[in-house]
Motif scaffolding. Sequence first.
Motif, PDB file in Angstrom:
ATOM      1  N   GLY A 135       0.772  -1.228   0.000  1.00 28.97           N
ATOM      2  CA  GLY A 135       0.000   0.000   0.000  1.00 28.97           C
ATOM      3  C   GLY A 135       0.803   1.277   0.000  1.00 28.97           C
ATOM      4  N   LYS A 136       2.112   1.161  -0.165  1.00 24.69           N
ATOM      5  CA  LYS A 136       2.975   2.349  -0.133  1.00 24.69           C
ATOM      6  C   LYS A 136       3.766   2.478  -1.423  1.00 24.69           C
ATOM      7  CE  LYS A 136       3.496   2.585   4.891  1.00 24.69           C
ATOM      8  NZ  LYS A 136       4.458   2.739   6.013  1.00 24.69           N
ATOM      9  N   ALA A 137       4.322   3.658  -1.621  1.00 22.13           N
ATOM     10  CA  ALA A 137       5.151   3.903  -2.800  1.00 22.13           C
ATOM     11  C   ALA A 137       6.507   3.230  -2.650  1.00 22.13           C
ATOM     12  CB  ALA A 137       5.342   5.404  -2.987  1.00 22.13           C
ATOM     13  N   ARG A 138       7.172   3.028  -3.749  1.00 23.29           N
ATOM     14  CA  ARG A 138       8.512   2.490  -3.703  1.00 23.29           C
ATOM     15  C   ARG A 138       9.437   3.446  -2.969  1.00 23.29           C
ATOM     16  NH1 ARG A 138      10.013  -0.686  -9.376  1.00 23.29           N
ATOM     17  NH2 ARG A 138       8.440  -2.318  -9.105  1.00 23.29           N
ATOM     18  N   GLU A 139      10.344   2.866  -2.191  1.00 22.14           N
ATOM     19  CA  GLU A 139      11.272   3.636  -1.370  1.00 22.14           C
ATOM     20  C   GLU A 139      12.698   3.190  -1.666  1.00 22.14           C
ATOM     21  OE1 GLU A 139      12.202   4.356   3.401  1.00 22.14           O
ATOM     22  OE2 GLU A 139      11.267   2.503   2.725  1.00 22.14           O
ATOM     23  N   TRP A 140      13.546   4.138  -1.993  1.00 15.56           N
ATOM     24  CA  TRP A 140      14.956   3.816  -2.187  1.00 15.56           C
ATOM     25  C   TRP A 140      15.579   3.416  -0.852  1.00 15.56           C
ATOM     26  CZ3 TRP A 140      19.153   6.627  -0.089  1.00 15.56           C
ATOM     27  CH2 TRP A 140      20.406   6.194  -0.518  1.00 15.56           C
ATOM     28  N   VAL A 141      16.413   2.363  -0.873  1.00 10.00           N
ATOM     29  CA  VAL A 141      17.025   1.838   0.338  1.00 10.00           C
ATOM     30  C   VAL A 141      18.525   2.096   0.378  1.00 10.00           C
ATOM     31  CG1 VAL A 141      17.509  -0.256   1.673  1.00 10.00           C
ATOM     32  CG2 VAL A 141      15.272   0.038   0.571  1.00 10.00           C
ATOM     33  N   GLU A 153       8.773  -2.731  10.233  1.00  8.69           N
ATOM     34  CA  GLU A 153       8.651  -1.700   9.196  1.00  8.69           C
ATOM     35  C   GLU A 153       9.563  -1.950   7.997  1.00  8.69           C
ATOM     36  OE1 GLU A 153       9.196  -1.235  12.470  1.00  8.69           O
ATOM     37  OE2 GLU A 153      10.590   0.447  12.824  1.00  8.69           O
ATOM     38  N   ASP A 154      10.422  -2.951   8.071  1.00 10.51           N
ATOM     39  CA  ASP A 154      11.234  -3.342   6.918  1.00 10.51           C
ATOM     40  C   ASP A 154      10.479  -4.301   5.997  1.00 10.51           C
ATOM     41  OD1 ASP A 154      14.004  -3.530   9.159  1.00 10.51           O
ATOM     42  OD2 ASP A 154      13.593  -1.924   7.716  1.00 10.51           O
ATOM     43  N   THR A 155       9.304  -4.719   6.404  1.00 12.02           N
ATOM     44  CA  THR A 155       8.488  -5.612   5.583  1.00 12.02           C
ATOM     45  C   THR A 155       8.159  -4.951   4.260  1.00 12.02           C
ATOM     46  OG1 THR A 155       7.524  -6.764   7.482  1.00 12.02           O
ATOM     47  CG2 THR A 155       6.270  -6.781   5.417  1.00 12.02           C
ATOM     48  N   ALA A 156       8.516  -5.611   3.163  1.00  6.61           N
ATOM     49  CA  ALA A 156       8.331  -5.041   1.830  1.00  6.61           C
ATOM     50  C   ALA A 156       8.803  -6.045   0.788  1.00  6.61           C
ATOM     51  CB  ALA A 156       9.132  -3.745   1.680  1.00  6.61           C
ATOM     52  N   VAL A 157       8.504  -5.728  -0.444  1.00  5.46           N
ATOM     53  CA  VAL A 157       9.139  -6.410  -1.560  1.00  5.46           C
ATOM     54  C   VAL A 157      10.372  -5.593  -1.922  1.00  5.46           C
ATOM     55  CG1 VAL A 157       8.913  -7.179  -3.934  1.00  5.46           C
ATOM     56  CG2 VAL A 157       6.952  -7.337  -2.381  1.00  5.46           C
ATOM     57  N   TYR A 158      11.505  -6.271  -2.008  1.00  2.38           N
ATOM     58  CA  TYR A 158      12.775  -5.604  -2.288  1.00  2.38           C
ATOM     59  C   TYR A 158      13.183  -5.863  -3.736  1.00  2.38           C
ATOM     60  CZ  TYR A 158      13.457  -4.474   2.612  1.00  2.38           C
ATOM     61  OH  TYR A 158      13.318  -3.938   3.869  1.00  2.38           O
ATOM     62  N   TYR A 159      13.549  -4.784  -4.420  1.00  2.07           N
ATOM     63  CA  TYR A 159      13.950  -4.833  -5.814  1.00  2.07           C
ATOM     64  C   TYR A 159      15.386  -4.345  -5.960  1.00  2.07           C
ATOM     65  CZ  TYR A 159       8.877  -4.822  -6.590  1.00  2.07           C
ATOM     66  OH  TYR A 159       7.534  -5.111  -6.562  1.00  2.07           O
ATOM     67  N   CYS A 160      16.098  -4.927  -6.907  1.00  5.52           N
ATOM     68  CA  CYS A 160      17.402  -4.385  -7.280  1.00  5.52           C
ATOM     69  C   CYS A 160      17.263  -3.668  -8.623  1.00  5.52           C
ATOM     70  CB  CYS A 160      18.466  -5.469  -7.359  1.00  5.52           C
ATOM     71  SG  CYS A 160      18.051  -6.874  -8.422  1.00  5.52           S
ATOM     72  N   ALA A 161      18.102  -2.684  -8.827  1.00  2.00           N
ATOM     73  CA  ALA A 161      18.048  -1.890 -10.050  1.00  2.00           C
ATOM     74  C   ALA A 161      19.442  -1.452 -10.442  1.00  2.00           C
ATOM     75  CB  ALA A 161      17.155  -0.678  -9.856  1.00  2.00           C
ATOM     76  N   ALA A 162      19.659  -1.272 -11.743  1.00  2.00           N
ATOM     77  CA  ALA A 162      20.958  -0.865 -12.280  1.00  2.00           C
ATOM     78  C   ALA A 162      20.853   0.522 -12.900  1.00  2.00           C
ATOM     79  CB  ALA A 162      21.432  -1.870 -13.317  1.00  2.00           C
TER      80      ALA A 162
END
Length: 124
Positions: free
Chosen positions: A42-48, A89-98
């Motif tokens: 339910g939230k926007a993507r967040e850079w980690v 609060e770290d619960t999320a789907v994590y994506y990698c990007a180049a």
Amino acid sequence: EVQLQASGGGSVQSGGSLRLSCVASGFTFSNYGMSWVRQAPGKAREWVSQIRSGGGGASYTNSVKGRFTISRDNTKNTLYLQMNNLKPEDTAVYYCAAHWDHVVPGDMNEYDYWGQGTEVTVSS
């Protein structure tokens, strides 16, 4: 064909650890900076976190500083994210990007390639 294959997600209790991996293929991995981005339900993507092509210049969003460590092995075309002391609060789907090294941390509009996500669930 460019591929970024993320793995290592799972379910852990608060305070636990996980290590995410992202294996790259189809492009010259060592020429690209890499980032981890997450999206909670339910939230926007967040850079980690972000790391430069040569492995230096690591940066983190404030909420993960001191708990997460980004690294890469250019001989294995692999990006990592070591996550310690996980919180709900770290619960999320994590994506990698180049992306290119000059991209400002968090400027996701400038990312060239995205991987599929790996799900992390942290229970209290």
